[in-house]
Scaffold this motif. Structure first.
Motif, PDB file in Angstrom:
ATOM      1  N   ARG A 101     -52.151 -26.068 -28.335  1.00  0.00           N
ATOM      2  CA  ARG A 101     -50.868 -25.442 -28.645  1.00  0.00           C
ATOM      3  C   ARG A 101     -51.116 -24.035 -29.173  1.00  0.00           C
ATOM      4  NH1 ARG A 101     -46.668 -29.879 -30.774  1.00  0.00           N
ATOM      5  NH2 ARG A 101     -48.006 -31.654 -30.581  1.00  0.00           N
ATOM      6  N   LYS A 102     -50.018 -23.270 -29.288  1.00  0.00           N
ATOM      7  CA  LYS A 102     -50.169 -21.850 -29.639  1.00  0.00           C
ATOM      8  C   LYS A 102     -50.571 -21.652 -31.100  1.00  0.00           C
ATOM      9  CE  LYS A 102     -46.795 -20.340 -26.232  1.00  0.00           C
ATOM     10  NZ  LYS A 102     -45.401 -19.928 -26.018  1.00  0.00           N
ATOM     11  N   GLY A 103     -50.282 -22.618 -31.931  1.00  0.00           N
ATOM     12  CA  GLY A 103     -50.591 -22.505 -33.354  1.00  0.00           C
ATOM     13  C   GLY A 103     -49.754 -23.519 -34.111  1.00  0.00           C
ATOM     14  N   MET A 125     -36.841 -26.034 -31.304  1.00  0.00           N
ATOM     15  CA  MET A 125     -37.023 -24.917 -30.364  1.00  0.00           C
ATOM     16  C   MET A 125     -38.460 -24.397 -30.419  1.00  0.00           C
ATOM     17  SD  MET A 125     -34.361 -24.263 -28.608  1.00  0.00           S
ATOM     18  CE  MET A 125     -34.691 -22.620 -28.035  1.00  0.00           C
ATOM     19  N   ILE A 126     -39.002 -24.354 -31.632  1.00  0.00           N
ATOM     20  CA  ILE A 126     -40.365 -23.839 -31.775  1.00  0.00           C
ATOM     21  C   ILE A 126     -41.367 -24.829 -31.171  1.00  0.00           C
ATOM     22  CG2 ILE A 126     -42.134 -23.311 -33.524  1.00  0.00           C
ATOM     23  CD1 ILE A 126     -39.936 -21.735 -35.001  1.00  0.00           C
ATOM     24  N   GLU A 127     -41.096 -26.113 -31.355  1.00  0.00           N
ATOM     25  CA  GLU A 127     -41.961 -27.111 -30.712  1.00  0.00           C
ATOM     26  C   GLU A 127     -41.869 -26.968 -29.195  1.00  0.00           C
ATOM     27  OE1 GLU A 127     -41.202 -31.317 -31.426  1.00  0.00           O
ATOM     28  OE2 GLU A 127     -43.356 -31.657 -31.238  1.00  0.00           O
ATOM     29  N   GLY A 128     -40.648 -26.770 -28.704  1.00  0.00           N
ATOM     30  CA  GLY A 128     -40.447 -26.568 -27.260  1.00  0.00           C
ATOM     31  C   GLY A 128     -41.081 -25.283 -26.775  1.00  0.00           C
ATOM     32  N   GLY A 129     -41.338 -24.364 -27.707  1.00  0.00           N
ATOM     33  CA  GLY A 129     -41.995 -23.104 -27.359  1.00  0.00           C
ATOM     34  C   GLY A 129     -43.516 -23.227 -27.340  1.00  0.00           C
ATOM     35  N   GLY A 130     -44.028 -24.439 -27.570  1.00  0.00           N
ATOM     36  CA  GLY A 130     -45.466 -24.666 -27.429  1.00  0.00           C
ATOM     37  C   GLY A 130     -46.238 -24.664 -28.741  1.00  0.00           C
ATOM     38  N   GLU A 132     -47.256 -26.445 -32.598  1.00  0.00           N
ATOM     39  CA  GLU A 132     -47.250 -27.696 -33.368  1.00  0.00           C
ATOM     40  C   GLU A 132     -46.404 -27.460 -34.615  1.00  0.00           C
ATOM     41  OE1 GLU A 132     -51.087 -29.235 -34.497  1.00  0.00           O
ATOM     42  OE2 GLU A 132     -50.176 -30.679 -35.874  1.00  0.00           O
ATOM     43  N   VAL A 133     -45.409 -28.310 -34.820  1.00  0.00           N
ATOM     44  CA  VAL A 133     -44.505 -28.107 -35.954  1.00  0.00           C
ATOM     45  C   VAL A 133     -44.755 -29.161 -37.024  1.00  0.00           C
ATOM     46  CG1 VAL A 133     -42.088 -28.122 -36.669  1.00  0.00           C
ATOM     47  CG2 VAL A 133     -42.735 -27.000 -34.535  1.00  0.00           C
ATOM     48  N   ILE A 134     -44.917 -28.695 -38.255  1.00  0.00           N
ATOM     49  CA  ILE A 134     -45.046 -29.598 -39.396  1.00  0.00           C
ATOM     50  C   ILE A 134     -43.751 -29.434 -40.185  1.00  0.00           C
ATOM     51  CG2 ILE A 134     -46.367 -30.067 -41.512  1.00  0.00           C
ATOM     52  CD1 ILE A 134     -48.681 -28.540 -39.712  1.00  0.00           C
TER      53      ILE A 134
END
Ligand code: B1M
Length: 222
Positions: A101-103, A125-130, A132-134
């Motif tokens: 993933r991008k970061g 949206m950020i997860e869909g943007g590639g 990893e979301v915490i």
């Protein structure tokens, strides 16, 4: 782009989660993002191709439409749910490290604030943007942010606040992060937050909507 990926992107853009989902009405009974992502993997499409050629571009279209007020929160939520139904098939590849993933992006609604609808949209949206979301959830105190930052070095941080009374807690958390990690990027948002406030508290970027947040993160790694 293969036909499956085109169909998958269409499902995400229009919020078709799976075959049982009656929304949107003109796609009733058809496969949704869930079945198409599974089928794509079974036919040899890689998780990277699914992300890069279907999910990310579809969510970018959704984000742009939302920014231009051509769609509203319900349509965006359906799109994000469709994206999530496809993402569940990709998660094992991310977890195994096979797909990068991008970061990392850490997000939470600040202390004392229970509003999470906008924060969840930004996270999805950020997860869909590639990325990893915490997601630290709501009423996130500075200590919880600091613990997550310590555990995820280099992550970008996102703070959401919906109340004028909790904006001061956003300020306190930004101060604490800056004291320990001067170089981390901090993004802020939420209805009462402005660019002026972002500058005043020493955050790096303010976005009024999810797509602006995605664009900012992508700009950081471009
Ligand atoms: Co509350 N509430 N609420 N509320 N609530 C507001 C925010 C309010 C404006 C209503 C009003 O009086 N007109 C007002 C705040 C006034 C102020 O501070 N100036 C208010 C109040 C006063 C309160 C209580 C204090 C009410 C009370 O109990 N007396 C209380 C506080 C509780 C607490 O947090 N401690 C309270 C409670 C609640 C509910 C729990 C009932 C519920 C929240 C449910 C939930 O979130 N799970 C709720 C709701 C739903 C609202 C309104 C109606 C809607 C908020 C919302 O979800 N909007 C809201 C009035 C309104 O906005 N019309 C209101 C939709 C969402 C998609 O938009 O969150 O702005 P938003 O997110 C946007 C952008 O801001 C941006 O992207 C999103 C999509 O475009 N964004 C970011 C958000 N975070 C971002 C982060 C980013 C980037 C962009 O980067 C990190």
């Amino acid at each position: 782009m293969s036909e499956i990926l085109q169909k998958l992107a269409h499902c995400v853009e229009y919020g078709k989660i799976d075959r049982t989902c009656p929304y949107p009405p003109d796609m009733k009974g058809q496969d949704g993002a869930d079945e198409l992502a599974k089928l794509a993997l079974e036919t040899g499409v890689t998780p990277d191709q699914i992300l890069e050629n279907a999910l990310i571009p579809a969510m970018a279209v959704v984000g742009d439409k939302f920014s231009r007020k051509e769609i509203y929160v319900p349509q965006m939520l359906m799109a994000a749910k469709s994206m999530n139904s496809a993402m569940k098939h990709l998660k094992p590849f991310f977890q195994s490290g096979e797909t990068k993933r991008k970061g990392k992006f850490i997000i939470g609604t600040v202390a004392g604030d229970l509003h999470d609808i906008g924060k969840n949209l930004v996270a999805m949206m950020i997860e869909g943007g590639g990325w990893e979301v915490i997601d630290l959830g709501v009423d996130t105190g500075t200590d919880k942010f600091m613990k997550a930052i310590d555990e995820n070095p280099g992550a970008v941080i996102g703070l959401s606040a919906l109340l004028t009374t909790t904006m001061e807690n956003m300020n306190k958390t930004v101060d604490a992060i800056r004291t320990k990690y001067s170089d981390l990027k901090i993004l802020v948002g939420g209805a009462p937050v402005t660019m002026d406030y972002c500058v005043k508290i020493g955050a790096d970027f303010y976005s009024p909507d999810p797509q602006g947040a995605v664009n900012y993160l992508n700009h950081l790694v471009s």
